[in-house]
Write a protein that holds these residues in place. Structure first.
Motif, mmCIF file in Angstrom:
data_model
loop_
_atom_site.group_PDB
_atom_site.id
_atom_site.type_symbol
_atom_site.label_atom_id
_atom_site.label_comp_id
_atom_site.label_asym_id
_atom_site.label_seq_id
_atom_site.Cartn_x
_atom_site.Cartn_y
_atom_site.Cartn_z
ATOM 1 N N THR A 173 0.838 -1.193 0.000
ATOM 2 C CA THR A 173 0.000 0.000 0.000
ATOM 3 C C THR A 173 0.877 1.248 0.000
ATOM 4 O O THR A 173 0.577 2.226 -0.691
ATOM 5 N N GLN A 174 1.974 1.228 0.748
ATOM 6 C CA GLN A 174 2.902 2.360 0.747
ATOM 7 C C GLN A 174 3.451 2.601 -0.653
ATOM 8 O O GLN A 174 3.513 3.741 -1.115
ATOM 9 N N GLU A 175 3.850 1.541 -1.325
ATOM 10 C CA GLU A 175 4.368 1.681 -2.681
ATOM 11 C C GLU A 175 3.295 2.227 -3.618
ATOM 12 O O GLU A 175 3.578 3.074 -4.467
ATOM 13 N N GLU A 176 2.081 1.768 -3.450
ATOM 14 C CA GLU A 176 0.971 2.267 -4.271
ATOM 15 C C GLU A 176 0.778 3.770 -4.078
ATOM 16 O O GLU A 176 0.635 4.523 -5.045
ATOM 17 N N ILE A 177 0.798 4.219 -2.840
ATOM 18 C CA ILE A 177 0.612 5.636 -2.541
ATOM 19 C C ILE A 177 1.735 6.469 -3.160
ATOM 20 O O ILE A 177 1.488 7.527 -3.748
ATOM 21 N N VAL A 178 2.965 5.992 -3.062
ATOM 22 C CA VAL A 178 4.086 6.726 -3.652
ATOM 23 C C VAL A 178 3.970 6.722 -5.174
ATOM 24 O O VAL A 178 4.192 7.755 -5.822
ATOM 25 N N LEU A 179 3.603 5.596 -5.773
ATOM 26 C CA LEU A 179 3.414 5.540 -7.229
ATOM 27 C C LEU A 179 2.362 6.546 -7.677
ATOM 28 O O LEU A 179 2.560 7.271 -8.657
ATOM 29 N N LEU A 180 1.252 6.592 -6.989
ATOM 30 C CA LEU A 180 0.193 7.544 -7.330
ATOM 31 C C LEU A 180 0.677 8.987 -7.177
ATOM 32 O O LEU A 180 0.364 9.850 -8.004
ATOM 33 N N SER A 181 1.462 9.235 -6.152
ATOM 34 C CA SER A 181 2.007 10.579 -5.948
ATOM 35 C C SER A 181 2.973 10.960 -7.062
ATOM 36 O O SER A 181 2.923 12.071 -7.584
ATOM 37 N N VAL A 182 3.839 10.043 -7.435
ATOM 38 C CA VAL A 182 4.773 10.300 -8.537
ATOM 39 C C VAL A 182 3.986 10.640 -9.794
ATOM 40 O O VAL A 182 4.255 11.635 -10.474
ATOM 41 N N GLY A 183 2.997 9.811 -10.116
ATOM 42 C CA GLY A 183 2.202 10.029 -11.315
ATOM 43 C C GLY A 183 1.459 11.351 -11.300
ATOM 44 O O GLY A 183 1.362 12.029 -12.323
ATOM 45 N N SER A 184 0.969 11.752 -10.146
ATOM 46 C CA SER A 184 0.208 13.000 -10.074
ATOM 47 C C SER A 184 1.100 14.238 -10.084
ATOM 48 O O SER A 184 0.638 15.318 -10.434
ATOM 49 N N LEU A 185 2.364 14.084 -9.727
ATOM 50 C CA LEU A 185 3.268 15.231 -9.658
ATOM 51 C C LEU A 185 4.178 15.378 -10.880
ATOM 52 O O LEU A 185 4.868 16.390 -11.012
ATOM 53 N N GLU A 186 4.194 14.369 -11.749
ATOM 54 C CA GLU A 186 5.073 14.452 -12.920
ATOM 55 C C GLU A 186 4.802 15.727 -13.692
ATOM 56 O O GLU A 186 3.646 16.132 -13.800
ATOM 57 N N PRO A 187 5.782 16.391 -14.222
ATOM 58 C CA PRO A 187 7.196 16.025 -14.327
ATOM 59 C C PRO A 187 8.047 16.526 -13.163
ATOM 60 O O PRO A 187 9.266 16.440 -13.197
ATOM 61 N N GLU A 188 7.418 17.057 -12.116
ATOM 62 C CA GLU A 188 8.156 17.610 -10.979
ATOM 63 C C GLU A 188 8.041 16.733 -9.738
ATOM 64 O O GLU A 188 7.886 17.248 -8.630
ATOM 65 N N TYR A 214 11.460 11.926 -10.408
ATOM 66 C CA TYR A 214 10.948 10.580 -10.647
ATOM 67 C C TYR A 214 9.776 10.624 -11.612
ATOM 68 O O TYR A 214 9.010 11.590 -11.638
ATOM 69 N N SER A 215 9.620 9.563 -12.381
ATOM 70 C CA SER A 215 8.463 9.419 -13.269
ATOM 71 C C SER A 215 8.075 7.947 -13.319
ATOM 72 O O SER A 215 8.891 7.058 -13.059
ATOM 73 N N LEU A 216 6.804 7.719 -13.636
ATOM 74 C CA LEU A 216 6.326 6.351 -13.788
ATOM 75 C C LEU A 216 6.883 5.752 -15.072
ATOM 76 O O LEU A 216 6.965 6.433 -16.089
ATOM 77 N N THR A 217 7.226 4.492 -15.015
ATOM 78 C CA THR A 217 7.532 3.756 -16.239
ATOM 79 C C THR A 217 6.209 3.235 -16.790
ATOM 80 O O THR A 217 5.166 3.326 -16.116
ATOM 81 N N ALA A 218 6.249 2.679 -17.984
ATOM 82 C CA ALA A 218 5.031 2.068 -18.541
ATOM 83 C C ALA A 218 4.541 0.962 -17.606
ATOM 84 O O ALA A 218 3.344 0.836 -17.348
ATOM 85 N N LYS A 219 5.465 0.204 -17.071
ATOM 86 C CA LYS A 219 5.115 -0.875 -16.134
ATOM 87 C C LYS A 219 4.482 -0.292 -14.864
ATOM 88 O O LYS A 219 3.507 -0.842 -14.338
ATOM 89 N N THR A 241 13.333 5.278 0.615
ATOM 90 C CA THR A 241 13.373 3.815 0.653
ATOM 91 C C THR A 241 12.337 3.222 -0.304
ATOM 92 O O THR A 241 12.629 2.294 -1.056
ATOM 93 N N ILE A 242 11.141 3.760 -0.278
ATOM 94 C CA ILE A 242 10.075 3.271 -1.157
ATOM 95 C C ILE A 242 10.410 3.552 -2.617
ATOM 96 O O ILE A 242 10.231 2.686 -3.482
ATOM 97 N N LEU A 243 10.917 4.753 -2.905
ATOM 98 C CA LEU A 243 11.311 5.074 -4.282
ATOM 99 C C LEU A 243 12.401 4.127 -4.777
ATOM 100 O O LEU A 243 12.376 3.696 -5.936
#
Length: 109
Positions: free
Chosen positions: A8-23, A78-83, A48-50
């Protein structure tokens, strides 16, 4: 190929990365998580999560330009990969499917 599970922590960070891209950088991610999820995670926790997400191939990073505001230091962006994008998309679809079942099976109160 089965989807790799993430916490769940990783999910939250992934969502945050995606919502903040490109910054998307660690401090900004920390602020977004506090704002959106009301969670107070340390910068160390975020890093650590990143790192784990990068090892799983769900995010990638690069050094941004330096800024006077940061004393000439660069920040890692950071940015999301396609995966990574597919991973959060699958999580959303799964949760939505399960939520719709929960709503139709709601007990009477």
């Amino acid at each position: 190929m089965p989807q790799e599970t993430i916490s769940t922590q990783e999910e939250i960070v992934l969502l945050s990365v995606g919502s903040l891209e490109p910054e998307a950088y660690a401090y900004g991610i920390q602020k977004e998580i506090k704002l959106q999820a009301n969670l107070n995670w340390s910068i160390g926790t975020i890093h650590t999560i990143l790192y784990r997400l990068d090892k799983k191939g769900l995010v990638k990073s690069e050094m941004g330009g330096s800024s006077e505001k940061r004393g000439g230091r660069s920040k890692r962006l950071y940015s999301l990969t396609a995966k990574g994008f597919r991973s959060v998309e699958t999580i959303q679809e799964t949760r939505q499917a399960m939520w719709s079942k929960l709503v139709t099976n709601r007990p009477s109160f």
